[in-house]
Write an enzyme that holds these catalytic residues in place. Structure first.
Site, PDB file in Angstrom:
ATOM      1  N   ARG A   1       5.560  85.405  -9.747  1.00 33.80           N
ATOM      2  CA  ARG A   1       4.863  85.078 -11.041  1.00 33.80           C
ATOM      3  C   ARG A   1       3.586  84.167 -10.832  1.00 33.80           C
ATOM      4  NH1 ARG A   1       7.162  86.942 -15.975  1.00 33.80           N
ATOM      5  NH2 ARG A   1       7.583  89.029 -15.591  1.00 33.80           N
TER       6      ARG A   1
ATOM      7  N   HIS B   1      10.592  78.028   5.704  1.00 32.23           N
ATOM      8  CA  HIS B   1       9.895  78.933   6.830  1.00 32.23           C
ATOM      9  C   HIS B   1       8.571  78.614   5.862  1.00 32.23           C
ATOM     10  CE1 HIS B   1       9.209  82.735   9.252  1.00 32.23           C
ATOM     11  NE2 HIS B   1       8.226  81.511   9.254  1.00 32.23           N
TER      12      HIS B   1
ATOM     13  N   THR C   1      10.860  90.357   6.947  1.00 31.36           N
ATOM     14  CA  THR C   1      11.528  89.083   7.059  1.00 31.36           C
ATOM     15  C   THR C   1      11.464  88.975   8.826  1.00 31.36           C
ATOM     16  OG1 THR C   1      13.523  87.808   7.259  1.00 31.36           O
ATOM     17  CG2 THR C   1      13.925  90.389   7.300  1.00 31.36           C
ATOM     18  N   THR C   2      11.764  87.819   9.168  1.00 26.65           N
ATOM     19  CA  THR C   2      11.802  87.818  10.640  1.00 26.65           C
ATOM     20  C   THR C   2      12.627  88.831  11.443  1.00 26.65           C
ATOM     21  OG1 THR C   2      12.058  85.248  10.290  1.00 26.65           O
ATOM     22  CG2 THR C   2      11.838  85.789  12.550  1.00 26.65           C
TER      23      THR C   2
ATOM     24  N   GLU D   1      18.531  78.978  18.396  1.00 21.51           N
ATOM     25  CA  GLU D   1      19.181  79.580  16.939  1.00 21.51           C
ATOM     26  C   GLU D   1      19.384  81.002  17.569  1.00 21.51           C
ATOM     27  OE1 GLU D   1      17.690  79.139  13.195  1.00 21.51           O
ATOM     28  OE2 GLU D   1      18.426  81.047  12.698  1.00 21.51           O
TER      29      GLU D   1
ATOM     30  N   ARG E   1       5.361  79.996   6.356  1.00 21.66           N
ATOM     31  CA  ARG E   1       4.571  81.143   6.934  1.00 21.66           C
ATOM     32  C   ARG E   1       3.161  80.941   6.775  1.00 21.66           C
ATOM     33  NH1 ARG E   1       6.494  86.138   8.197  1.00 21.66           N
ATOM     34  NH2 ARG E   1       8.853  86.430   8.189  1.00 21.66           N
TER      35      ARG E   1
ATOM     36  N   ASN F   1      18.935  78.224   3.492  1.00 18.92           N
ATOM     37  CA  ASN F   1      17.497  78.308   3.495  1.00 18.92           C
ATOM     38  C   ASN F   1      17.113  78.852   1.851  1.00 18.92           C
ATOM     39  OD1 ASN F   1      15.022  80.283   3.469  1.00 18.92           O
ATOM     40  ND2 ASN F   1      15.297  80.427   5.826  1.00 18.92           N
TER      41      ASN F   1
ATOM     42  N   HIS G   1      20.569  84.575  10.500  1.00 19.08           N
ATOM     43  CA  HIS G   1      19.995  85.654  10.031  1.00 19.08           C
ATOM     44  C   HIS G   1      20.677  87.011   9.701  1.00 19.08           C
ATOM     45  CE1 HIS G   1      16.532  88.491   8.980  1.00 19.08           C
ATOM     46  NE2 HIS G   1      15.783  87.675   9.355  1.00 19.08           N
ATOM     47  N   GLY G   2      20.411  87.287   8.181  1.00 20.29           N
ATOM     48  CA  GLY G   2      21.352  88.392   7.692  1.00 20.29           C
ATOM     49  C   GLY G   2      22.740  88.047   7.692  1.00 20.29           C
TER      50      GLY G   2
ATOM     51  N   GLU H   1      11.155  76.138   9.669  1.00 26.13           N
ATOM     52  CA  GLU H   1      10.972  77.251  10.404  1.00 26.13           C
ATOM     53  C   GLU H   1       9.466  77.459  10.479  1.00 26.13           C
ATOM     54  OE1 GLU H   1      12.811  80.865   9.246  1.00 26.13           O
ATOM     55  OE2 GLU H   1      14.821  79.974   9.289  1.00 26.13           O
TER      56      GLU H   1
ATOM     57  N   GLY I   1      20.247  82.324   3.994  1.00 21.18           N
ATOM     58  CA  GLY I   1      19.565  82.101   2.940  1.00 21.18           C
ATOM     59  C   GLY I   1      19.817  83.260   2.106  1.00 21.18           C
ATOM     60  N   HIS I   2      19.260  84.492   2.364  1.00 18.76           N
ATOM     61  CA  HIS I   2      19.311  85.634   1.279  1.00 18.76           C
ATOM     62  C   HIS I   2      20.438  85.738   0.748  1.00 18.76           C
ATOM     63  CE1 HIS I   2      18.847  89.786  -0.095  1.00 18.76           C
ATOM     64  NE2 HIS I   2      17.553  89.236  -0.392  1.00 18.76           N
TER      65      HIS I   2
ATOM     66  N   ASP J   1      13.856  79.646   0.825  1.00 23.18           N
ATOM     67  CA  ASP J   1      12.760  80.512   0.830  1.00 23.18           C
ATOM     68  C   ASP J   1      12.414  81.262  -0.366  1.00 23.18           C
ATOM     69  OD1 ASP J   1      12.042  79.249   3.350  1.00 23.18           O
ATOM     70  OD2 ASP J   1      12.319  81.111   4.545  1.00 23.18           O
ATOM     71  N   HIS J   2      13.957  82.281  -0.712  1.00 23.19           N
ATOM     72  CA  HIS J   2      13.859  83.129  -1.508  1.00 23.19           C
ATOM     73  C   HIS J   2      13.730  82.626  -3.140  1.00 23.19           C
ATOM     74  CE1 HIS J   2      13.457  86.094   1.304  1.00 23.19           C
ATOM     75  NE2 HIS J   2      14.618  85.685   1.931  1.00 23.19           N
TER      76      HIS J   2
ATOM     77  N   ARG K   1       3.802  83.345   1.988  1.00 27.89           N
ATOM     78  CA  ARG K   1       4.131  84.142   0.821  1.00 27.89           C
ATOM     79  C   ARG K   1       5.454  83.642  -0.106  1.00 27.89           C
ATOM     80  NH1 ARG K   1       7.156  88.505   4.524  1.00 27.89           N
ATOM     81  NH2 ARG K   1       5.219  88.601   5.889  1.00 27.89           N
ATOM     82  N   HIS K   2       6.056  82.749   0.384  1.00 30.45           N
ATOM     83  CA  HIS K   2       7.146  82.024  -0.418  1.00 30.45           C
ATOM     84  C   HIS K   2       6.998  80.548  -0.357  1.00 30.45           C
ATOM     85  CE1 HIS K   2       9.086  82.337   3.491  1.00 30.45           C
ATOM     86  NE2 HIS K   2       9.428  83.528   3.331  1.00 30.45           N
TER      87      HIS K   2
HETATM   88  N1  PXP Z   1      17.165  81.931  10.669  1.00 27.09           N
HETATM   89  C1  PXP Z   1      15.857  82.325  10.759  1.00 27.09           C
HETATM   90  C2  PXP Z   1      15.215  81.947  12.238  1.00 27.09           C
HETATM   91  C3  PXP Z   1      15.312  82.898   9.868  1.00 27.09           C
HETATM   92  O1  PXP Z   1      14.122  83.594  10.125  1.00 27.09           O
HETATM   93  C4  PXP Z   1      15.741  83.417   8.761  1.00 27.09           C
HETATM   94  C5  PXP Z   1      15.105  84.069   7.572  1.00 27.09           C
HETATM   95  O2  PXP Z   1      13.993  83.243   6.994  1.00 27.09           O
HETATM   96  C6  PXP Z   1      17.116  83.000   8.358  1.00 27.09           C
HETATM   97  C7  PXP Z   1      17.655  82.188   9.591  1.00 27.09           C
HETATM   98  C8  PXP Z   1      18.055  83.088   7.185  1.00 27.09           C
HETATM   99  O3  PXP Z   1      18.191  84.348   7.125  1.00 27.09           O
HETATM  100  P1  PXP Z   1      18.857  85.260   5.871  1.00 27.09           P
HETATM  101  O4  PXP Z   1      18.019  84.907   4.779  1.00 27.09           O
HETATM  102  O5  PXP Z   1      19.009  86.511   6.103  1.00 27.09           O
HETATM  103  O6  PXP Z   1      20.192  84.526   5.500  1.00 27.09           O
END
Ligand code: PXP
Length: 399
Positions: free
Chosen positions: A174, A199, A256-257, A307, A201, A163, A347-348, A226, A369-370, A165-166, A205-206
């Protein structure tokens, strides 16, 4: 049945899957050319294994596994001559197995499996404590069995989707043009990612609309978009044609979600969205908590994937809570597969928590992602992706 499993302690706190252990044991008996022999597996706690270890080996400490061959001193060739088809007992401490699973970053089942292989080899006369050369022989047989098992499971390797997004979050901080998630996606793919997740949104935001359209042209692997079940975003999805849409709950105030979709209460709306996207030939994944009621509805309304939300597992404070959350994910994934759904998870997940989830045979793809983008700030994105890929690959091959 050649394998008999008995438990001599409370097993409530362990993610124990006796049928899997029995299946592995029967496979091992065949692999070791003694399919007609019986073996008894006894699952105990540290107190009992310590007592046995003291009584039989004069070692007053708990240990992970003890083997008691029926025909002491027999080796593989003489075993076949003995008329009683009894290999003996393998005693495994669940408490030690759970501790070692954490120590080696294995799933509980992986650790039990390794202990079972080890114990089974002892029953057949292998003994790493006898001499250096015996240690070598036993170790190499262990590796041989593990390699065969890995090969058997090789087809079930799961994939890593990143992911990005970040990367866009940093750019938006910026309001300029870099760093660009389009370039980031290419680096992830070159490092070995199997897919790119973004994602879009409602509050943008990103990820921006421009990113979605450009990425559709540049992504060489798979694009997983997403999104919330929102009219304007569905329109964009139908135009862009991602390889997969993952529907997620979306709240403007959240960082975040925060949790899975509640499709039990929104069944009609989500079913309609799946139908609309399905008409555009876009398969849909639903981001759900590991909850069987939700999963049953996902199957009912025609989702292709679910998922499973791994956030609670990743955030669990104590090891016991984490094990419990892991067990929920494992069971939910098995249930989803039994209903004909395909399963992703995410996620996470980070460099500590991914291995156990990656080891699950039922899960096809991890969405992370993160943690990867955060590590990339120090190591570069290519290394951060490769480090995670190593974890995913070795989680599967470690059993
Ligand atoms: N899966 C879904 C559905 C999410 O919303 C996210 C966060 O955008 C992720 C996976 C990835 O999560 P993380 O950035 O914590 O790895």
């Amino acid at each position: 049945m050649p394998t008999h499993i008995t438990t001599q302690c409370s097993i409530d706190n362990y993610p124990l899957q006796l049928h899997k252990l029995e299946r592995l044991s029967n496979w091992l008996l065949k692999e070791c050319a003694v399919p007609d022999h019986d073996v008894s597996i006894v699952l105990v706690d540290d107190r009992l294994i310590r007592e046995l270890n003291n009584n039989y080996r004069k070692k007053d400490t708990p240990t992970n596994v003890l083997s008691f061959p029926f025909s002491e001193g027999a080796d593989l060739s003489s075993l076949a001559q003995i008329p009683v088809k009894e290999l003996g007992d393998i005693v495994i401490s669940l408490e030690t197995a759970a501790r070692e699973a954490i120590q080696f970053n294995h799933t509980f089942h992986q650790r039990l499996s390794w202990l079972l292989i080890h114990g089974m080899l002892h029953l057949q006369g292998f003994d790493h404590e006898r001499s250096k050369s015996d240690e070598k022989i036993m170790f190499s047989r262990e590796q041989e069995i593990l390699a065969k098992l890995n090969k058997k499971r090789g087809q079930q390797m799961n994939h890593l989707a990143i992911n990005v997004d970040h990367i866009a979050t940093i750019r938006q901080a910026r309001g300029i043009t870099e760093p660009d998630p389009v370039a980031a996606a290419a680096i992830c793919e070159l490092a070995g990612a199997a897919g790119i997740v973004i994602h879009l949104r409602e509050d943008r935001r990103h990820i921006q609309d421009r990113d979605v359209y450009l990425l559709r042209e540049t992504i060489k692997t798979k694009m997983n978009l997403e999104m919330g079940a929102n009219k304007a975003i569905i329109k964009i999805a139908l135009e862009v044609q991602p390889d997969l849409v993952t529907l997620v709950p979306e709240k403007r105030q959240e960082l975040t979600t925060e949790g899975g979709l509640d499709i039990v209460t929104q069944k009609k709306k989500i079913a309609k969205t799946i139908e609309k996207l399905g008409k555009g030939l876009i398969p849909v994944s639903l981001f759900l908590d590991p909850d069987k009621e939700q999963i049953a509805v996902a199957s009912e309304i025609g989702a292709t994937f679910v998922e499973l939300h791994t956030g609670r597992y990743c955030d669990a404070f104590s090891e016991q809570d984490q094990l419990h959350e892991f067990e929920l994910i494992e069971e939910a994934a098995e249930y989803a597969v039994s209903l004909g759904l395909r399963v992703n998870a995410g996620h996470g997940l980070n460099y500590q928590t991914t291995a156990r989830i990656a080891a699950l045979e039922t899960i096809e793809e991890l969405s992370i992602g993160h943690a990867i983008i955060a590590r990339a700030a120090f190591t570069g994105l290519d290394t951060a992706v490769r480090d995670m890929l190593k974890i995913v690959a070795s989680a599967k091959s470690s059993l």
